[in-house]
Scaffold this motif. Structure first.
Motif, PDB file in Angstrom:
ATOM      1  N   ASN A  50       0.806  -1.233   0.000  1.00  0.00           N
ATOM      2  CA  ASN A  50       0.000   0.000   0.000  1.00  0.00           C
ATOM      3  C   ASN A  50       0.838   1.282   0.000  1.00  0.00           C
ATOM      4  O   ASN A  50       0.301   2.355   0.209  1.00  0.00           O
ATOM      5  N   GLU A  51       2.163   1.151  -0.250  1.00  0.00           N
ATOM      6  CA  GLU A  51       3.020   2.339  -0.274  1.00  0.00           C
ATOM      7  C   GLU A  51       3.316   2.787  -1.706  1.00  0.00           C
ATOM      8  O   GLU A  51       3.620   1.952  -2.564  1.00  0.00           O
ATOM      9  N   ILE A  52       3.203   4.080  -1.916  1.00  0.00           N
ATOM     10  CA  ILE A  52       3.449   4.627  -3.248  1.00  0.00           C
ATOM     11  C   ILE A  52       4.435   5.790  -3.099  1.00  0.00           C
ATOM     12  O   ILE A  52       4.157   6.750  -2.378  1.00  0.00           O
ATOM     13  N   ILE A  53       5.590   5.660  -3.746  1.00  0.00           N
ATOM     14  CA  ILE A  53       6.613   6.711  -3.655  1.00  0.00           C
ATOM     15  C   ILE A  53       6.214   7.878  -4.562  1.00  0.00           C
ATOM     16  O   ILE A  53       5.802   7.683  -5.708  1.00  0.00           O
ATOM     17  N   ALA A  54       6.321   9.085  -4.006  1.00  0.00           N
ATOM     18  CA  ALA A  54       5.959  10.277  -4.778  1.00  0.00           C
ATOM     19  C   ALA A  54       7.075  10.599  -5.764  1.00  0.00           C
ATOM     20  O   ALA A  54       7.999  11.346  -5.462  1.00  0.00           O
ATOM     21  N   ASN A  55       6.993   9.998  -6.936  1.00  0.00           N
ATOM     22  CA  ASN A  55       8.007  10.201  -7.967  1.00  0.00           C
ATOM     23  C   ASN A  55       7.329  10.245  -9.339  1.00  0.00           C
ATOM     24  O   ASN A  55       6.323   9.561  -9.547  1.00  0.00           O
ATOM     25  N   PHE A  56       7.889  11.046 -10.239  1.00  0.00           N
ATOM     26  CA  PHE A  56       7.256  11.221 -11.559  1.00  0.00           C
ATOM     27  C   PHE A  56       7.125   9.909 -12.328  1.00  0.00           C
ATOM     28  O   PHE A  56       6.242   9.748 -13.159  1.00  0.00           O
ATOM     29  N   LYS A  57       8.017   8.958 -11.993  1.00  0.00           N
ATOM     30  CA  LYS A  57       7.961   7.662 -12.694  1.00  0.00           C
ATOM     31  C   LYS A  57       6.726   6.863 -12.292  1.00  0.00           C
ATOM     32  O   LYS A  57       6.345   5.917 -12.981  1.00  0.00           O
ATOM     33  N   ASN A  58       6.124   7.203 -11.168  1.00  0.00           N
ATOM     34  CA  ASN A  58       4.946   6.474 -10.681  1.00  0.00           C
ATOM     35  C   ASN A  58       3.624   7.136 -11.071  1.00  0.00           C
ATOM     36  O   ASN A  58       2.568   6.721 -10.606  1.00  0.00           O
ATOM     37  N   VAL A  59       3.699   8.175 -11.922  1.00  0.00           N
ATOM     38  CA  VAL A  59       2.448   8.832 -12.348  1.00  0.00           C
ATOM     39  C   VAL A  59       1.734   7.923 -13.350  1.00  0.00           C
ATOM     40  O   VAL A  59       2.287   7.565 -14.387  1.00  0.00           O
ATOM     41  N   SER A  60       0.494   7.527 -13.017  1.00  0.00           N
ATOM     42  CA  SER A  60      -0.248   6.626 -13.898  1.00  0.00           C
ATOM     43  C   SER A  60      -1.311   7.368 -14.692  1.00  0.00           C
ATOM     44  O   SER A  60      -1.817   6.862 -15.689  1.00  0.00           O
ATOM     45  N   SER A  61      -1.702   8.548 -14.221  1.00  0.00           N
ATOM     46  CA  SER A  61      -2.658   9.355 -14.975  1.00  0.00           C
ATOM     47  C   SER A  61      -2.424  10.814 -14.627  1.00  0.00           C
ATOM     48  O   SER A  61      -2.152  11.161 -13.481  1.00  0.00           O
ATOM     49  N   ALA A  62      -2.543  11.675 -15.621  1.00  0.00           N
ATOM     50  CA  ALA A  62      -2.367  13.109 -15.369  1.00  0.00           C
ATOM     51  C   ALA A  62      -3.548  13.863 -15.983  1.00  0.00           C
ATOM     52  O   ALA A  62      -3.432  14.979 -16.423  1.00  0.00           O
ATOM     53  N   LYS A  63      -4.713  13.184 -15.992  1.00  0.00           N
ATOM     54  CA  LYS A  63      -5.920  13.800 -16.549  1.00  0.00           C
ATOM     55  C   LYS A  63      -6.618  14.612 -15.462  1.00  0.00           C
ATOM     56  O   LYS A  63      -7.150  14.043 -14.514  1.00  0.00           O
ATOM     57  N   CYS A  65      -5.766  15.807 -12.897  1.00  0.00           N
ATOM     58  CA  CYS A  65      -5.024  15.827 -11.629  1.00  0.00           C
ATOM     59  C   CYS A  65      -3.871  14.840 -11.771  1.00  0.00           C
ATOM     60  O   CYS A  65      -3.792  14.125 -12.755  1.00  0.00           O
ATOM     61  N   THR A  66      -2.966  14.844 -10.793  1.00  0.00           N
ATOM     62  CA  THR A  66      -1.832  13.914 -10.857  1.00  0.00           C
ATOM     63  C   THR A  66      -2.093  12.727  -9.943  1.00  0.00           C
ATOM     64  O   THR A  66      -2.339  12.884  -8.749  1.00  0.00           O
ATOM     65  N   LYS A  67      -2.049  11.528 -10.553  1.00  0.00           N
ATOM     66  CA  LYS A  67      -2.317  10.281  -9.832  1.00  0.00           C
ATOM     67  C   LYS A  67      -1.062   9.420  -9.867  1.00  0.00           C
ATOM     68  O   LYS A  67      -0.482   9.230 -10.938  1.00  0.00           O
ATOM     69  N   ILE A  68      -0.641   8.931  -8.702  1.00  0.00           N
ATOM     70  CA  ILE A  68       0.507   8.022  -8.676  1.00  0.00           C
ATOM     71  C   ILE A  68       0.032   6.635  -8.268  1.00  0.00           C
ATOM     72  O   ILE A  68      -0.973   6.481  -7.565  1.00  0.00           O
ATOM     73  N   GLU A  69       0.775   5.624  -8.728  1.00  0.00           N
ATOM     74  CA  GLU A  69       0.345   4.236  -8.528  1.00  0.00           C
ATOM     75  C   GLU A  69       1.570   3.353  -8.357  1.00  0.00           C
ATOM     76  O   GLU A  69       2.594   3.594  -8.996  1.00  0.00           O
ATOM     77  N   ASN A  70       1.490   2.347  -7.488  1.00  0.00           N
ATOM     78  CA  ASN A  70       2.615   1.413  -7.350  1.00  0.00           C
ATOM     79  C   ASN A  70       2.417   0.187  -8.250  1.00  0.00           C
ATOM     80  O   ASN A  70       1.407   0.085  -8.962  1.00  0.00           O
ATOM     81  N   ASP A  71       3.371  -0.746  -8.203  1.00  0.00           N
ATOM     82  CA  ASP A  71       3.329  -1.914  -9.090  1.00  0.00           C
ATOM     83  C   ASP A  71       2.165  -2.849  -8.789  1.00  0.00           C
ATOM     84  O   ASP A  71       1.858  -3.752  -9.566  1.00  0.00           O
ATOM     85  N   PHE A  72       1.526  -2.650  -7.627  1.00  0.00           N
ATOM     86  CA  PHE A  72       0.432  -3.544  -7.224  1.00  0.00           C
ATOM     87  C   PHE A  72      -0.947  -2.916  -7.454  1.00  0.00           C
ATOM     88  O   PHE A  72      -1.964  -3.433  -7.012  1.00  0.00           O
ATOM     89  N   GLY A  73      -0.963  -1.758  -8.095  1.00  0.00           N
ATOM     90  CA  GLY A  73      -2.239  -1.120  -8.440  1.00  0.00           C
ATOM     91  C   GLY A  73      -2.803  -0.198  -7.375  1.00  0.00           C
ATOM     92  O   GLY A  73      -3.903   0.338  -7.542  1.00  0.00           O
ATOM     93  N   ALA A  74      -2.075  -0.017  -6.263  1.00  0.00           N
ATOM     94  CA  ALA A  74      -2.545   0.937  -5.247  1.00  0.00           C
ATOM     95  C   ALA A  74      -2.220   2.346  -5.733  1.00  0.00           C
ATOM     96  O   ALA A  74      -1.102   2.606  -6.184  1.00  0.00           O
ATOM     97  N   SER A  75      -3.192   3.249  -5.638  1.00  0.00           N
ATOM     98  CA  SER A  75      -2.973   4.586  -6.192  1.00  0.00           C
ATOM     99  C   SER A  75      -3.487   5.679  -5.263  1.00  0.00           C
ATOM    100  O   SER A  75      -4.313   5.439  -4.383  1.00  0.00           O
ATOM    101  N   VAL A  76      -2.974   6.878  -5.500  1.00  0.00           N
ATOM    102  CA  VAL A  76      -3.469   8.081  -4.823  1.00  0.00           C
ATOM    103  C   VAL A  76      -3.580   9.183  -5.875  1.00  0.00           C
ATOM    104  O   VAL A  76      -2.637   9.422  -6.625  1.00  0.00           O
ATOM    105  N   SER A  77      -4.740   9.845  -5.904  1.00  0.00           N
ATOM    106  CA  SER A  77      -4.974  10.914  -6.879  1.00  0.00           C
ATOM    107  C   SER A  77      -4.864  12.292  -6.235  1.00  0.00           C
ATOM    108  O   SER A  77      -4.942  12.429  -5.019  1.00  0.00           O
TER     109      SER A  77
END
Ligand SMILES: [Zn+2]
Length: 309
Positions: A50-63, A65-77
């Protein structure tokens, strides 16, 4: 002036609010963290991974707003306004616990986040801050949008031009900000905005469920629908500068350079960060020597960028 040591919060602090796009109420706790650990979001409503590092490489959507996601599909928008508050207040290391998929929108600006962080106070850590010093011009153009960065001696400047042809009220707003300025209030109180006629289209794609006049400036023709109007004449472009600073905080360290952006947004900024860091000749990683303007090159190692500092 940049300070040379990394910082975190003095103590844990909690707040809650509604997510702009999800419409869900979320509780957030900011937890102090050690040097070189960077900013990490942790979804406490998920049991594991459930941990997501705040890094540009983890941005999964930028529509929108900026959403980051880890390799397991956990995300924060919608992390950008909170990240901008970290940038502005000088926070380097922190764990952001939250029990939902989105950072609360609060009043649509970073005002409440800055207030919460200032009330709590910062703790200076032993680790030295690292900076990304831009060495040469990098630019990116997409249709009518463009963004570039040029080297500067020891600051982060943002020049933004908003080209909103659809709105006679917004049109071509321009502003520039040096992030070494003491008072960045006009930037961090600037709220997110939208055109009244776009609201239905945004909601039809499942976004802005929690949107209201309490957390966004709504423009209809020549009118601002919010009671009290704008917080500053340039609130629209100031908000875009806030967004850009928040997205640049995903670089892994503060950037030393001068950015010029025309009509960009989260998606363009994310593509631009990927372009900058795809070529090691574009930048050096440096340490600031006790807030003098001299910087010392330390780590030309691209991998270090995976960690915020
Ligand atoms: Zn925004």
């Amino acid at each position: 002036m940049w300070e040379s040591n990394q910082k975190t919060l003095n103590s844990e602090i909690s707040f809650s609010g509604i997510g702009l796009h999800s419409g869900v109420n979320v509780d957030v706790t900011l937890i102090p963290a050690n040097s070189n650990s960077g900013i990490t979001f942790k979804r406490t409503d998920l049991e594991k991974n459930n941990e997501i590092i705040a890094n540009f490489k983890n941005v999964s959507s930028a529509k929108l707003c900026t959403k980051i996601e880890n390799d397991f599909g956990a995300s924060v928008s919608t992390i950008e306004h909170l990240m901008a508050a970290f940038y502005i207040c000088g926070v380097d290391n922190l764990v952001v616990n939250l029990n939902g998929p989105e950072v609360p929108i609060m009043d649509g600006s970073a005002k409440d986040f800055v207030k919460i962080i200032k009330n709590c106070g910062l703790k200076t850590l032993e680790g030295k801050r690292k900076f990304i010093k831009i060495k040469k011009k990098v630019e990116l153009k997409e249709d009518d949008k463009s963004i570039n960065i040029n080297p500067t001696t020891n600051n982060f400047e943002v020049k933004f031009t908003l080209n909103y042809k659809k709105s006679p009220l917004i049109q071509n707003q321009k502003n520039s900000t040096n992030f070494q300025k003491k008072n960045l209030e006009e930037i961090y109180v600037a709220r997110t905005f939208c055109l009244y006629e776009d609201i239905e289209a945004i909601k039809s794609i499942g976004l802005a469920k929690g949107g209201s006049l309490d957390n966004a400036v709504v423009v209809q023709g020549n009118k601002i629908l919010n009671e009290g109007g704008l917080r500053s004449k340039k609130e629209f472009v100031n908000h875009k500068i806030l967004d850009l600073a928040g997205d640049f905080m995903l670089s892994g360290a503060r950037v030393i350079g001068s950015v010029e952006c025309i009509h960009g947004g989260h998606a363009l900024t994310n593509e631009f960060l990927k372009k900058i860091f795809s070529d090691k000749n574009n930048y050096d990683i440096v340490e600031n020597e006790s807030s003098s303007s001299k910087v010392r090159k330390i780590l030309p190692i691209h991998k270090r960028l995976a960690v915020n500092a």
